[in-house]
Design an enzyme around this catalytic site. Sequence first.
Site, PDB file in Angstrom:
ATOM      1  N   HIS A 318      -8.841   0.526   3.958  1.00  0.00           N
ATOM      2  CA  HIS A 318      -7.542   0.331   4.601  1.00  0.00           C
ATOM      3  C   HIS A 318      -6.479   0.249   3.515  1.00  0.00           C
ATOM      4  CE1 HIS A 318      -4.344  -1.207   7.082  1.00  0.00           C
ATOM      5  NE2 HIS A 318      -5.101  -1.065   8.167  1.00  0.00           N
ATOM      6  N   ARG A 338       3.658  -1.289   9.321  1.00  0.00           N
ATOM      7  CA  ARG A 338       4.333  -0.041   8.962  1.00  0.00           C
ATOM      8  C   ARG A 338       4.891   0.678  10.189  1.00  0.00           C
ATOM      9  NH1 ARG A 338       0.070   3.150   6.324  1.00  0.00           N
ATOM     10  NH2 ARG A 338      -1.388   1.511   6.949  1.00  0.00           N
TER      11      ARG A 338
END
Length: 533
Positions: A318, A338
Site C-alpha cells: 500500500h 487521497r
Amino acid sequence: MITEAMRESMKNVEATRAERMGVEPKRMTAEEKDTLLKAYHPDYRENGFADIKIGPNKGQKVPAELGNLLNSNSRILNEKIDLGKVDYEADVLVIGGGGAGASAAIEAHEAGANVIMVTKLRIGDANTMMAEGGIQAADKENDSPVQHYLDAFGGGHFAARPELLKRLVMEAPDAIKWLNELGVMFDKDADGRMVTTHGGGTSRKRMHACKDYSGAEIMRTLRDEVLNRDIPVVEFTAAVELIKDDKGQAAGAVLLNMETGDYMVAKAKTVIIATGGAGRLHYQNFPTSNHYGATADGLVMGYRAGATLLYQETIQYHPTGVAYPSQIFGALVTEKVRSLGAMLINADGEAFMHPLETRDVSAASIIRECSDRGKGVETPLGSGVWLDTPMIEILGGEGTIEKRIPAMLRMYLNYDIDMRKEPILIYPTLHYQNGGLEIGGEGFTKAIDNLLVAGEAVGGIHGKNRLMGNSLLDIIVFGRNAGKAAAQKAKKTKLGTLNLDHVVQYAEELKKAGVEADNISPLLLPQYARHER
C-alpha cells in the site's frame, strides 16, 4: 520528536500549496508505468524471492519468507495424532475468523449445514478489521458491472481470472444490499442514498464506506450475525494441517490449542480455508498494515495437501503507510485520504504523481522519490514523503476530515499531530497478498475435492494488483459463495478413512530434493522476540 529537517521540508509543502490547488499532475502512460514498476516495485527485486523446491508449483518463484515456510516440514510431522479421536465434527469446517470466514459460515448455516468456525485468535481478529476506505460496487445509474470489470482487469495488469472477476463485479450490488440488510451502517445522504467516492484506478465513484472504519463496521455486523445464529466458534485454536481421506477428499483439520499446546481433530465433509493474508511475514523487511495473525497459514496448509498456488509472487504494498511517528510505523493511511483531495508531495514541496494512480504505481513512485531522486524526507526510521492532508479541509470545507475520516484524525491526534493543519509522512507498507490458492468459479480448489478457499487466501481474483475496495468486496462475494457451495456439497459427501499421508509424503519429497528443512510451518504467529547471542 519531529526533526529540524522534517520541519524545514514541511515549510516547502505549505509554501507550494497555493500553486498546487486545482492542478493535478498528469497520469502516467502505460509505458511509463511499466518502466517504473520494473525499476522500483519490490515485486521486481530478484533478491527478494526464492524458488519453490517441490509440489505443484515447483520451480516457480515466491517471496523468500513464504518460500522458507513452503520448503519446511509440518509442525505435526513427528507428533502422534489420533485421527480416530474426533474432537469436533461438522458438515462444514471454516478455518479463519475474518470477513470471508464469517460470510461463509453464515451462508452455510442459512443453507441448513452444521457449521463450525475455528480461528487462532478471536473472531474478528483479521485484516477485515484493518480495512478503512470502503467497498466497491457498481450500483448507481452512471456505472455498471462492466465498467467495474474493466477498471479492475486493467488495474490488475489484465491477469485476473475472468470467471472470478466476473463473479466479483456482477455480485457486488447484491453484496452491498446483503450487508445493508444485516445492519452495516454505510454513509448515506439526507435522502438515505449511499454516498460513494473514487478510489485509485476507478473511473466511477463506486466506493461505499462507513467513515474510515468500513472493515471494522462490516466485521462487527458479520460477527454479531454469526453469534446470533449460535454458530460454534472455537477461538485461540489454529488449524495446522488439513486432513484428507482415502479418496483424496478434504476431510477436516488438525487443530492446535494456542493456550495449552494440545492437538485436536476436526472432521468435516467440506473445508473452507479463509485464513487471510501474509503481511506479518514482513517480506523484504517492509512494515505491514496487517493484523497480528497474518502469516499465510492457509497457503502453507493448502499447498502441502496438494493445492496449487497462483500469482504467489505478487504482493501489494500500500503506497501510504505511516512513516512517522514510530509508534504506528507501517499502519494504514487509507486511500480515501487521497480521494478526498490530499496530494503526495516530496521533500521539496513538489507533487510528483497523480494522487489516484493504482496502488502498485503509487508505491513504486514513492520508492523512486525516496531512493534515486533523493527527494524523500528523512525520519528516525528511514524516509518518506508527505501526504498533504490540510488540502482536504481547504477543498472540502472545515470539518471534512472529522466527518469523513474520523478514525485517522484520532489516530494522529494521539501523537499530537493534527492532520487538519499539518501534512503527514507516509511510505509504502506491506498490505495485501495478491496471489494465493487457485480456485474455480464455485470456490473449490482444482486439486483437492471438497476444499474451498475464500478471501485473501485466494489467488486470481484481482490479477497481479488489486484496486481499493475490491478486497472487502471479495471476502463477501466469495465467502458467501463458498458457504453456499460447501453446504450443498456436504449433503452429497461420504467420507472415507482419515489420514495424514500427505504430510509424510511432503517431508519425503523435501528430503529427495535435498532441502534441509530445519524450520516448521505454518508459522501461526510472527517471531518478534529478540534472541541475544
